[in-house]
Scaffold this active site. Structure first.
Site, mmCIF file in Angstrom:
data_model
loop_
_atom_site.group_PDB
_atom_site.id
_atom_site.type_symbol
_atom_site.label_atom_id
_atom_site.label_comp_id
_atom_site.label_asym_id
_atom_site.label_seq_id
_atom_site.Cartn_x
_atom_site.Cartn_y
_atom_site.Cartn_z
ATOM 1 N N ARG A 1 -0.965 0.959 -3.025
ATOM 2 C CA ARG A 1 -2.424 1.529 -3.241
ATOM 3 C C ARG A 1 -2.945 1.871 -1.929
ATOM 4 N NH1 ARG A 1 -5.525 -2.646 -7.289
ATOM 5 N NH2 ARG A 1 -3.745 -2.963 -8.731
ATOM 6 N N ASP B 1 -6.602 2.221 -0.660
ATOM 7 C CA ASP B 1 -8.270 2.260 -1.044
ATOM 8 C C ASP B 1 -8.894 3.489 -0.820
ATOM 9 O OD1 ASP B 1 -7.929 -0.355 -1.169
ATOM 10 O OD2 ASP B 1 -8.913 -0.885 0.806
ATOM 11 N N ARG C 1 -7.806 -4.041 6.892
ATOM 12 C CA ARG C 1 -9.172 -4.025 7.306
ATOM 13 C C ARG C 1 -9.924 -5.123 7.593
ATOM 14 N NH1 ARG C 1 -11.512 -0.148 2.606
ATOM 15 N NH2 ARG C 1 -13.556 -0.716 3.494
#
Lengths: 247, 247
Positions: A51, A53, A198
């Site tokens: 994935r 985000d 992150r």
């Protein structure tokens, strides 16, 4: 059925991330599946390497799908690029062995995070860089990064509290590149947890701002507690840069 | 009252152009005036070197305004950049002589037009380049450009049919720069009519596509008829690059 692998570039600004979510269709996976279903007249599932985000970009996301269709690869790629929105582009399409799976076979991924340290507002690049506008002690960040690299339990760097699977990952390297007032940081590893890049980046920025000492990294890893790590930097600076596979 | 000159960079994508329009405020001029009025507590008029159309960008638009305020230039600039939207940036602010007027004193302007000739969809750059996706005969375009340069009545290259003022302009040069599959074209002149750069560019593209011959340019100029010239290229490829003043 033929198994095709695609390499996809996208500007994630307008999307809710890669992965399809129920009925909503503001996802990259959803957009690609819709176009393929239109082409093939059957439902198609597109498997991404992982994935990304909401708001995160990709330079080379890898995905694969199985279809039964009497068309050349070049035609499928042109059809995709014609009907996909202008912020998603299929860069390459190849036929791959039946068993190839873009997520399960991925060996290594590299994410790039872009930071503007200077005062200057980024007018044309604002959706593709994190406007920190503060100078960073990159050497201190490099010392901290060295302590984060290697195989560790990265539970402290994962936003998903209910993560039941292993949170052990091998973070192979973190590289820093400075260009004028911009800092480019590349994270390479065998896999990344939810928000891991992150949170790593936010923690390293706190070191660069001298709010934390590099030596604290080992304690943060040991704590296995998200609260101990730094903040989650915004998505606009993040790019999935490459996914590597063993041949 | 102090006269300040500002140099402004903006991404025109979201705006109805530079010039304020009645009550709507989706213009660059309007945004800047609103912030200045908030700072000064009085109405302020910002004079730009000229309009840019809806969707057109600027790298160095020049403007000036008179205010009576007890603040340093640096403070005014920081205030502007803090309150202006992220797609507008004041790059410089200087005190200038009382009589300086950014439009009336402008001697020369350069516009840049960016074209993608290759097949590739421009994912990250799509709002800043014209996706023509066709190859162009640049040499033929250069021959046509040579015929367009000089002092001419450019009525054929003006969208405003009701233009009552002179449509004579001195188009000083048109320069071509190729970079891989991209073509950058710079137009320098003492002034430009409404849509003039975009119609010149569309006409030159038709030459590059071999839909017109370079020699036709003289006839188009002589016709003084908008219908004779080529199409108006879209705004996203256009940037006001610089405005020059005699010192």
């Amino acid at each position: 059925m033929t198994n095709y692998r695609i390499i996809v570039e996208y500007d994630g600004s307008r999307y809710d991330g890669w992965q399809k979510q129920g009925n909503t269709d503001q996802t990259i996976q959803g957009k690609i599946e819709t176009v393929l279903e239109r082409l093939c007249g059957q439902s198609v599932e597109v498997h991404g390497s992982g994935r990304t985000d909401a708001g995160v970009h990709a330079l080379n996301q890898v995905a694969n799908f199985h279809v039964d269709i009497n068309k050349k690869g070049q035609e499928i790629m042109e059809y995709l690029n014609h009907y996909l929105p202008e912020d998603i582009r299929v860069k390459a399409l190849d036929q791959v062995p039946e068993r190839f799976h873009s997520r399960l076979n991925a060996q290594e991924k590299t994410y790039l995070y872009r930071i503007e340290m200077g005062e200057k507002k980024q007018v044309f690049d604002r959706k593709y860089i994190y406007g920190l506008h503060k100078s960073l002690d990159v050497e201190a960040m490099e010392r901290a990064a060295a302590l984060l690299c290697g195989e560790h339990d990265f539970k402290s760097f994962c936003s998903n509290r209910k993560m039941k699977k292993s949170t052990v990952r091998n973070l192979k390297k973190i590289e820093f590149e400075k260009e004028d007032t911009r800092l480019f940081v590349r994270f390479t590893g065998n896999g990344f947890l939810y928000n891991m890049v992150r949170i790593l980046m936010g923690t390293l920025i706190e070191v660069g701002l001298k709010e934390r000492r590099p030596e604290e990294m080992s304690g943060i890893l040991k704590a296995l507690d998200r609260q101990m790590a730094g903040y989650t930097v915004p998505p606009e600076g993040l790019f999935l840069e490459s996914v590597n596979y063993l041949l």
